[in-house]
Design a protein around this motif. Structure first.
Motif, PDB file in Angstrom:
ATOM      1  N   GLY A 110       6.705   6.984  -5.196  1.00 54.36           N
ATOM      2  CA  GLY A 110       8.087   7.137  -5.601  1.00 54.36           C
ATOM      3  C   GLY A 110       8.836   5.927  -6.099  1.00 54.36           C
ATOM      4  N   THR A 111       8.409   4.722  -5.741  1.00 54.42           N
ATOM      5  CA  THR A 111       9.150   3.532  -6.189  1.00 54.42           C
ATOM      6  C   THR A 111       8.319   2.657  -7.124  1.00 54.42           C
ATOM      7  OG1 THR A 111       8.497   2.214  -4.249  1.00 54.42           O
ATOM      8  CG2 THR A 111      10.526   3.507  -4.067  1.00 54.42           C
ATOM      9  N   VAL A 133      14.327  16.856  -0.759  1.00 51.87           N
ATOM     10  CA  VAL A 133      13.333  17.299   0.230  1.00 51.87           C
ATOM     11  C   VAL A 133      14.050  17.840   1.467  1.00 51.87           C
ATOM     12  CG1 VAL A 133      11.366  16.628   1.645  1.00 51.87           C
ATOM     13  CG2 VAL A 133      11.680  15.594  -0.612  1.00 51.87           C
ATOM     14  N   THR A 134      13.926  19.111   1.703  1.00 51.12           N
ATOM     15  CA  THR A 134      14.617  19.758   2.816  1.00 51.12           C
ATOM     16  C   THR A 134      14.187  19.161   4.155  1.00 51.12           C
ATOM     17  OG1 THR A 134      14.734  21.827   1.574  1.00 51.12           O
ATOM     18  CG2 THR A 134      15.046  21.959   3.960  1.00 51.12           C
ATOM     19  N   GLY A 135      15.188  18.781   4.951  1.00 54.50           N
ATOM     20  CA  GLY A 135      14.924  18.307   6.305  1.00 54.50           C
ATOM     21  C   GLY A 135      14.494  16.865   6.415  1.00 54.50           C
ATOM     22  N   LEU A 136      14.429  16.148   5.288  1.00 56.44           N
ATOM     23  CA  LEU A 136      13.970  14.758   5.331  1.00 56.44           C
ATOM     24  C   LEU A 136      15.103  13.835   5.752  1.00 56.44           C
ATOM     25  CD1 LEU A 136      11.430  12.996   4.562  1.00 56.44           C
ATOM     26  CD2 LEU A 136      12.658  12.476   2.447  1.00 56.44           C
ATOM     27  N   ASP A 137      14.862  13.043   6.780  1.00 57.40           N
ATOM     28  CA  ASP A 137      15.801  11.997   7.199  1.00 57.40           C
ATOM     29  C   ASP A 137      15.348  10.705   6.537  1.00 57.40           C
ATOM     30  OD1 ASP A 137      17.565  10.284   8.398  1.00 57.40           O
ATOM     31  OD2 ASP A 137      16.750  10.504  10.423  1.00 57.40           O
ATOM     32  N   HIS A 138      15.965  10.381   5.415  1.00 59.58           N
ATOM     33  CA  HIS A 138      15.554   9.241   4.595  1.00 59.58           C
ATOM     34  C   HIS A 138      16.339   8.019   5.029  1.00 59.58           C
ATOM     35  CE1 HIS A 138      15.106   7.085   0.581  1.00 59.58           C
ATOM     36  NE2 HIS A 138      13.879   7.423   0.886  1.00 59.58           N
ATOM     37  N   ARG A 139      15.646   7.012   5.544  1.00 60.73           N
ATOM     38  CA  ARG A 139      16.312   5.826   6.088  1.00 60.73           C
ATOM     39  C   ARG A 139      16.654   4.807   5.008  1.00 60.73           C
ATOM     40  NH1 ARG A 139      14.879   6.211  11.599  1.00 60.73           N
ATOM     41  NH2 ARG A 139      14.589   8.444  11.970  1.00 60.73           N
ATOM     42  N   GLY A 140      16.129   5.001   3.804  1.00 57.29           N
ATOM     43  CA  GLY A 140      16.388   4.062   2.714  1.00 57.29           C
ATOM     44  C   GLY A 140      15.162   3.883   1.854  1.00 57.29           C
ATOM     45  N   SER A 141      15.358   3.366   0.658  1.00 54.30           N
ATOM     46  CA  SER A 141      14.242   3.120  -0.245  1.00 54.30           C
ATOM     47  C   SER A 141      13.248   2.170   0.401  1.00 54.30           C
ATOM     48  CB  SER A 141      14.752   2.507  -1.546  1.00 54.30           C
ATOM     49  OG  SER A 141      13.686   1.921  -2.276  1.00 54.30           O
ATOM     50  N   PRO A 142      11.955   2.472   0.326  1.00 55.14           N
ATOM     51  CA  PRO A 142      10.967   1.536   0.860  1.00 55.14           C
ATOM     52  C   PRO A 142      11.115   0.131   0.289  1.00 55.14           C
ATOM     53  CG  PRO A 142       9.921   3.616   0.331  1.00 55.14           C
ATOM     54  CD  PRO A 142      11.317   3.709  -0.187  1.00 55.14           C
ATOM     55  N   VAL A 143      11.445   0.033  -0.977  1.00 56.03           N
ATOM     56  CA  VAL A 143      11.604  -1.282  -1.597  1.00 56.03           C
ATOM     57  C   VAL A 143      12.775  -2.033  -0.968  1.00 56.03           C
ATOM     58  CG1 VAL A 143      12.174  -2.473  -3.749  1.00 56.03           C
ATOM     59  CG2 VAL A 143      10.493  -0.627  -3.757  1.00 56.03           C
ATOM     60  N   GLN A 144      13.869  -1.332  -0.705  1.00 59.57           N
ATOM     61  CA  GLN A 144      15.003  -1.977  -0.043  1.00 59.57           C
ATOM     62  C   GLN A 144      14.646  -2.403   1.376  1.00 59.57           C
ATOM     63  OE1 GLN A 144      17.904   1.157  -0.446  1.00 59.57           O
ATOM     64  NE2 GLN A 144      18.811   0.221  -2.259  1.00 59.57           N
ATOM     65  N   VAL A 189       0.867  -1.174   0.000  1.00 59.71           N
ATOM     66  CA  VAL A 189       0.000   0.000   0.000  1.00 59.71           C
ATOM     67  C   VAL A 189       0.907   1.228   0.000  1.00 59.71           C
ATOM     68  CG1 VAL A 189      -1.804   1.272   1.207  1.00 59.71           C
ATOM     69  CG2 VAL A 189      -1.833  -1.240   1.194  1.00 59.71           C
ATOM     70  N   ASP A 190       0.907   1.925  -1.119  1.00 59.22           N
ATOM     71  CA  ASP A 190       1.736   3.087  -1.398  1.00 59.22           C
ATOM     72  C   ASP A 190       3.198   2.699  -1.605  1.00 59.22           C
ATOM     73  OD1 ASP A 190      -0.352   4.853  -1.588  1.00 59.22           O
ATOM     74  OD2 ASP A 190      -0.283   5.433   0.512  1.00 59.22           O
ATOM     75  N   ALA A 191       3.921   3.604  -2.269  1.00 59.12           N
ATOM     76  CA  ALA A 191       5.270   3.269  -2.728  1.00 59.12           C
ATOM     77  C   ALA A 191       6.318   4.268  -2.280  1.00 59.12           C
ATOM     78  CB  ALA A 191       5.274   3.145  -4.260  1.00 59.12           C
ATOM     79  N   GLY A 192       5.981   5.140  -1.341  1.00 59.22           N
ATOM     80  CA  GLY A 192       6.979   5.984  -0.718  1.00 59.22           C
ATOM     81  C   GLY A 192       7.635   6.993  -1.642  1.00 59.22           C
ATOM     82  N   ILE A 193       8.835   7.420  -1.252  1.00 63.69           N
ATOM     83  CA  ILE A 193       9.611   8.413  -1.988  1.00 63.69           C
ATOM     84  C   ILE A 193      10.833   7.726  -2.584  1.00 63.69           C
ATOM     85  CG2 ILE A 193      10.831  10.621  -1.857  1.00 63.69           C
ATOM     86  CD1 ILE A 193       9.280  11.283   0.646  1.00 63.69           C
ATOM     87  N   SER A 194      11.140   8.034  -3.808  1.00 60.16           N
ATOM     88  CA  SER A 194      12.356   7.498  -4.415  1.00 60.16           C
ATOM     89  C   SER A 194      13.578   8.137  -3.760  1.00 60.16           C
ATOM     90  CB  SER A 194      12.385   7.778  -5.916  1.00 60.16           C
ATOM     91  OG  SER A 194      12.545   9.169  -6.164  1.00 60.16           O
ATOM     92  N   ALA A 195      14.714   7.449  -3.836  1.00 56.13           N
ATOM     93  CA  ALA A 195      15.943   7.976  -3.233  1.00 56.13           C
ATOM     94  C   ALA A 195      16.339   9.298  -3.874  1.00 56.13           C
ATOM     95  CB  ALA A 195      17.056   6.941  -3.358  1.00 56.13           C
ATOM     96  N   ASP A 196      16.193   9.400  -5.177  1.00 56.43           N
ATOM     97  CA  ASP A 196      16.569  10.642  -5.869  1.00 56.43           C
ATOM     98  C   ASP A 196      15.700  11.808  -5.406  1.00 56.43           C
ATOM     99  OD1 ASP A 196      18.521   9.325  -7.255  1.00 56.43           O
ATOM    100  OD2 ASP A 196      17.374   9.136  -9.111  1.00 56.43           O
ATOM    101  N   HIS A 197      14.399  11.564  -5.294  1.00 54.83           N
ATOM    102  CA  HIS A 197      13.500  12.641  -4.862  1.00 54.83           C
ATOM    103  C   HIS A 197      13.751  12.983  -3.397  1.00 54.83           C
ATOM    104  CE1 HIS A 197       9.368  14.552  -5.794  1.00 54.83           C
ATOM    105  NE2 HIS A 197       9.977  15.252  -4.859  1.00 54.83           N
ATOM    106  N   ALA A 198      14.025  11.966  -2.588  1.00 53.98           N
ATOM    107  CA  ALA A 198      14.254  12.204  -1.161  1.00 53.98           C
ATOM    108  C   ALA A 198      15.410  13.174  -0.951  1.00 53.98           C
ATOM    109  CB  ALA A 198      14.532  10.892  -0.452  1.00 53.98           C
ATOM    110  N   ALA A 199      16.417  13.102  -1.810  1.00 51.92           N
ATOM    111  CA  ALA A 199      17.586  13.966  -1.666  1.00 51.92           C
ATOM    112  C   ALA A 199      17.255  15.436  -1.883  1.00 51.92           C
ATOM    113  CB  ALA A 199      18.671  13.526  -2.646  1.00 51.92           C
TER     114      ALA A 199
END
Length: 269
Positions: free
Chosen positions: A111-112, A74-85, A62-72
């Motif tokens: 995003g993924t 987004v100001t202030g986003l702490d991206h823990r990794g691709s949802p798919v990974q 359910v939903d596909a999150g944010i891609s790694a490229d897009h996450a980079a």
């Protein structure tokens, strides 16, 4: 045996649901709740999730999150990794995903989509029509919310994209329900679990406080639709089993799927 395979329920029409947090961001209450008040400047964290629903034989994202490229970007986003990974940590490879329900077509929920090689995608017809129609092109303040690359991929998958109109049972015990409000064709997902009927509210209620205090968020398509969605998700869910889309508290109200996944993956029902 993977964690997901251990969790798969035996009964027909039963599902288990996981909430997988892949990012966090610090915001303020004024960014997240409609209407300025004396608490608007207070810090207010937000979490970003995808959800996994598994039956005895099916694997649904359910939903596909944010891609790694897009996450980079987004100001202030702490991206823990691709949802798919991150799904790999619970035993789900990209090719294992049978179906992806996109609750709406904002960039942090699509995003993924290009990383899932055989999945079918379910989107509400009204949502698709809005983002591919004249109003979305004209309302420039919303352009940042939608990813042209993700939309192009979905448009190119042919019969793997299924547009539904309203409520639809996808499989025994698993259904989608159009609620609107946040977006033109916002849909929620209901899954019957051993603990009861879980509703993945996604952004129809970003936080528990939205639905529990009847207070809208700041991004919305229709104010009456927002309130109607609050009512609908509570009608569809058993008590305590509405899951909001961006609340860090989800990981506190529900147990970790495994000790090693505490604070990252919760078991919902």
């Amino acid at each position: 045996m993977s964690l997901v395979d251990e969790l798969r329920p035996d009964g027909a029409g039963l599902w288990r649901v996981l909430a997988v947090r892949y990012a966090t961001r610090q915001g303020t209450r004024g960014q997240h709740f409609l209407g300025h008040d004396e608490r608007s400047a207070e810090p207010h964290p937000t979490a970003y999730y995808v959800w996994l629903a598994v039956s005895g034989s099916s694997t649904v994202l359910v939903d596909a999150g944010i891609s790694a490229d897009h996450a980079a970007t987004v100001t202030g986003l702490d991206h823990r990794g691709s949802p798919v990974q991150l799904l790999g940590e619970v035993g789900v490879a990209p090719e294992d995903v049978d179906l992806v329900v996109l609750t709406h077509l904002h960039y942090d929920h699509t995003g993924t989509v290009a990383e899932l090689p055989r999945a079918r995608y379910v989107v509400q017809q009204e949502e698709w029509a809005y983002w591919t129609g004249p109003w979305a092109r004209r309302i420039t303040r919303e352009h940042w919310l939608n990813s042209a690359a993700d939309m192009a991929h979905l448009a190119a998958v042919g019969e793997r994209l299924e547009l539904v109109d309203g409520d639809r049972e996808l499989a025994p015990g698993l259904s989608v329900h159009r609620v609107g409000g946040h977006t033109a064709g916002m849909q929620v997902v209901r899954a019957v679990t051993p603990a009861g009927a879980v509703v993945l509210a996604s952004d129809s209620s970003h936080f528990y406080e939205n639905v529990e205090t009847d207070r809208p968020g700041t991004l919305l398509h229709s104010m009456p639709g927002v309130y109607g969605a609050f009512d609908r998700v509570q009608e569809l869910a058993d008590p305590g089993l509405v899951v909001p889309g961006h609340d860090p508290e989800v990981l506190q109200r529900h147990p970790a799927a495994a000790p090693s996944l505490a604070g990252r993956v919760a078991l919902i029902g």
